[in-house]
Design an enzyme around this catalytic site. Structure first.
Site, PDB file in Angstrom:
ATOM      1  N   LYS A 135     -23.075   3.118  -2.581  1.00 14.32           N
ATOM      2  CA  LYS A 135     -22.254   3.399  -3.749  1.00 14.32           C
ATOM      3  C   LYS A 135     -22.961   2.956  -5.026  1.00 14.32           C
ATOM      4  O   LYS A 135     -23.842   2.090  -4.992  1.00 14.32           O
ATOM      5  CB  LYS A 135     -20.896   2.698  -3.632  1.00 14.32           C
ATOM      6  CG  LYS A 135     -20.013   3.212  -2.509  1.00 14.32           C
ATOM      7  CD  LYS A 135     -19.515   4.595  -2.812  1.00 14.32           C
ATOM      8  CE  LYS A 135     -18.395   5.023  -1.856  1.00 14.32           C
ATOM      9  NZ  LYS A 135     -18.780   5.056  -0.441  1.00 14.32           N
ATOM     10  N   GLY A 151     -13.869  -6.733   2.403  1.00 17.00           N
ATOM     11  CA  GLY A 151     -14.957  -6.534   1.453  1.00 17.00           C
ATOM     12  C   GLY A 151     -16.333  -6.808   2.008  1.00 17.00           C
ATOM     13  O   GLY A 151     -17.237  -7.199   1.261  1.00 17.00           O
ATOM     14  N   ALA A 173     -18.930  -4.985   0.131  1.00 14.79           N
ATOM     15  CA  ALA A 173     -18.862  -5.100  -1.336  1.00 14.79           C
ATOM     16  C   ALA A 173     -18.556  -3.745  -1.971  1.00 14.79           C
ATOM     17  O   ALA A 173     -19.285  -3.282  -2.858  1.00 14.79           O
ATOM     18  CB  ALA A 173     -20.153  -5.685  -1.899  1.00 14.79           C
ATOM     19  N   LYS A 174     -17.471  -3.139  -1.514  1.00 14.22           N
ATOM     20  CA  LYS A 174     -17.019  -1.840  -2.030  1.00 14.22           C
ATOM     21  C   LYS A 174     -18.074  -0.742  -1.853  1.00 14.22           C
ATOM     22  O   LYS A 174     -18.117   0.228  -2.609  1.00 14.22           O
ATOM     23  CB  LYS A 174     -16.623  -1.948  -3.509  1.00 14.22           C
ATOM     24  CG  LYS A 174     -15.511  -2.949  -3.780  1.00 14.22           C
ATOM     25  CD  LYS A 174     -15.178  -3.019  -5.264  1.00 14.22           C
ATOM     26  CE  LYS A 174     -14.067  -4.029  -5.514  1.00 14.22           C
ATOM     27  NZ  LYS A 174     -13.729  -4.135  -6.969  1.00 14.22           N
ATOM     28  N   GLY A 175     -18.924  -0.919  -0.855  1.00 13.76           N
ATOM     29  CA  GLY A 175     -19.959   0.071  -0.580  1.00 13.76           C
ATOM     30  C   GLY A 175     -21.198  -0.081  -1.431  1.00 13.76           C
ATOM     31  O   GLY A 175     -22.187   0.641  -1.237  1.00 13.76           O
ATOM     32  N   LEU A 203     -23.366  -2.344  -1.398  1.00 14.88           N
ATOM     33  CA  LEU A 203     -24.520  -2.838  -0.660  1.00 14.88           C
ATOM     34  C   LEU A 203     -25.061  -1.783   0.303  1.00 14.88           C
ATOM     35  O   LEU A 203     -26.002  -2.041   1.043  1.00 14.88           O
ATOM     36  CB  LEU A 203     -24.152  -4.109   0.103  1.00 14.88           C
ATOM     37  CG  LEU A 203     -23.888  -5.337  -0.768  1.00 14.88           C
ATOM     38  CD1 LEU A 203     -23.414  -6.508   0.071  1.00 14.88           C
ATOM     39  CD2 LEU A 203     -25.142  -5.714  -1.551  1.00 14.88           C
ATOM     40  N   TYR A 231       0.826  -1.201   0.000  1.00 17.28           N
ATOM     41  CA  TYR A 231       0.000   0.000   0.000  1.00 17.28           C
ATOM     42  C   TYR A 231       0.870   1.265   0.000  1.00 17.28           C
ATOM     43  O   TYR A 231       1.730   1.437   0.862  1.00 17.28           O
ATOM     44  CB  TYR A 231      -0.920   0.038   1.221  1.00 17.28           C
ATOM     45  CG  TYR A 231      -1.828  -1.160   1.390  1.00 17.28           C
ATOM     46  CD1 TYR A 231      -2.166  -1.976   0.313  1.00 17.28           C
ATOM     47  CD2 TYR A 231      -2.360  -1.475   2.634  1.00 17.28           C
ATOM     48  CE1 TYR A 231      -3.005  -3.067   0.481  1.00 17.28           C
ATOM     49  CE2 TYR A 231      -3.206  -2.565   2.807  1.00 17.28           C
ATOM     50  CZ  TYR A 231      -3.509  -3.358   1.731  1.00 17.28           C
ATOM     51  OH  TYR A 231      -4.339  -4.443   1.901  1.00 17.28           O
TER      52      TYR A 231
END
Length: 293
Positions: free
Chosen positions: A205, A195, A198-200, A202, A48
């Site tokens: 996003k 996750g 789910a990357k927002g 759900l 990162y």
């Protein structure tokens, strides 16, 4: 069989540091807010921000080391020209990379050192030997792997069970329910879930195609989780923690506000009836691994 006591026992929610801003002041405020709210595991990686993420974590915990456990990862080696990285699970590299992580984190010992990926064709005996050497040297306390592949997980569990396995799990990706969770629930190895939201998608996003679901189906999942009296975050947190094999959900935050919301959602999740989660699970479709079985 009873669920054995895990050798590595983090709090049920952890801070995923991949989302930290590069700005030092902002990043430190996020980490300090997480610690102040009782989060006791910080998860980073040498990959990162080309190591800068580890340095931020190191600065943030310099005077608070006893309050947290630190997890980082190894295996993705940056090229000298900075153009990208290559997979390197070899013992020689791991034994060298750990010293760089320790320096950036300003630590003598890493609580959890994880292999950041892996395939069935990797030199696993050599890789696992490296982790054992580091444990004997006192440079790490426990080792883990980050993998969603059943064949990899099965092999590592046979050779040398890790303290943790990090994998994606959420209502759009329930593949681990088929084999991995039932097997690990009978061992001391604990899952660190990434996750969970789910990357927002759900929560709030924009819906996009995800693991065989088209955007419209993902959008319907989002509407479903926003239809309850509970916040979608709290439902998704309880959905993940409801699995016996899961030790912690690693949730990213890029602001203090997101940390505070995460903690509030976790507290709210404690009041959710397990029967509701089971009803949600029965209502949603399950999916299964097609590869790497």
């Amino acid at each position: 069989m009873n669920n054995p006591k895990a050798s590595f026992s983090p709090t049920e929610i952890a801070l995923g540091c991949m989302s930290l801003p590069e700005d030092e002041k902002s990043a430190l405020s996020i980490i300090h807010a997480a610690i102040d709210h009782g989060i006791r595991l910080l998860d980073t990686a040498d990959l990162y921000q080309k190591g800068h993420n580890e340095s931020l974590v190191g600065k943030a915990i310099r005077d608070r080391r006893e309050e947290v456990m630190i997890a980082t990862k190894v295996g993705n080696q940056w090229r000298d020209d900075g153009s990208g990285w290559d997979w390197n699970p070899k013992k020689e590299y791991i034994l060298k990379a750990v010293d760089q992580s320790l320096r950036r984190l300003q630590l003598d010992t890493i609580d959890l050192y994880q292999l950041h990926g892996g395939t069935i064709d990797d030199p696993w005996e050599e890789t696992l030997e490296a982790f054992e050497i580091l444990k004997n040297q006192g440079k790490i306390k426990e080792f883990g792997i980050s993998s969603i592949r059943p064949n990899v997980i099965r092999k590592v569990m046979e050779l040398q069970p890790p303290a943790t396995i990090m994998m994606q799990y959420n209502p759009l990706d329930r593949r681990a329910e088929e084999v991995v969770f039932p097997v690990l629930a009978q061992t001391s190895t604990r899952v660190l879930v990434r996750g969970a939201f789910a990357k927002g998608m759900l929560i709030d996003k924009e819906a996009k195609d995800f693991l065989g679901y088209d955007a419209s189906k993902v959008s319907s999942f989002q509407s479903f989780f926003n239809s309850f009296d509970y916040s979608p975050e709290s439902l998704l947190i309880r959905f993940g923690l409801d699995q016996k094999a899961v030790g912690s959900l690693v949730i990213g935050a890029s602001s203090v506000h997101q940390v505070e919301k995460m903690v509030r959602s976790y507290e709210e999740s404690k009041g959710i009836d397990p029967d509701l989660i089971q009803a949600i699970r029965r209502k949603l479709p399950a999916n299964f691994y097609q590869d790497h079985r």
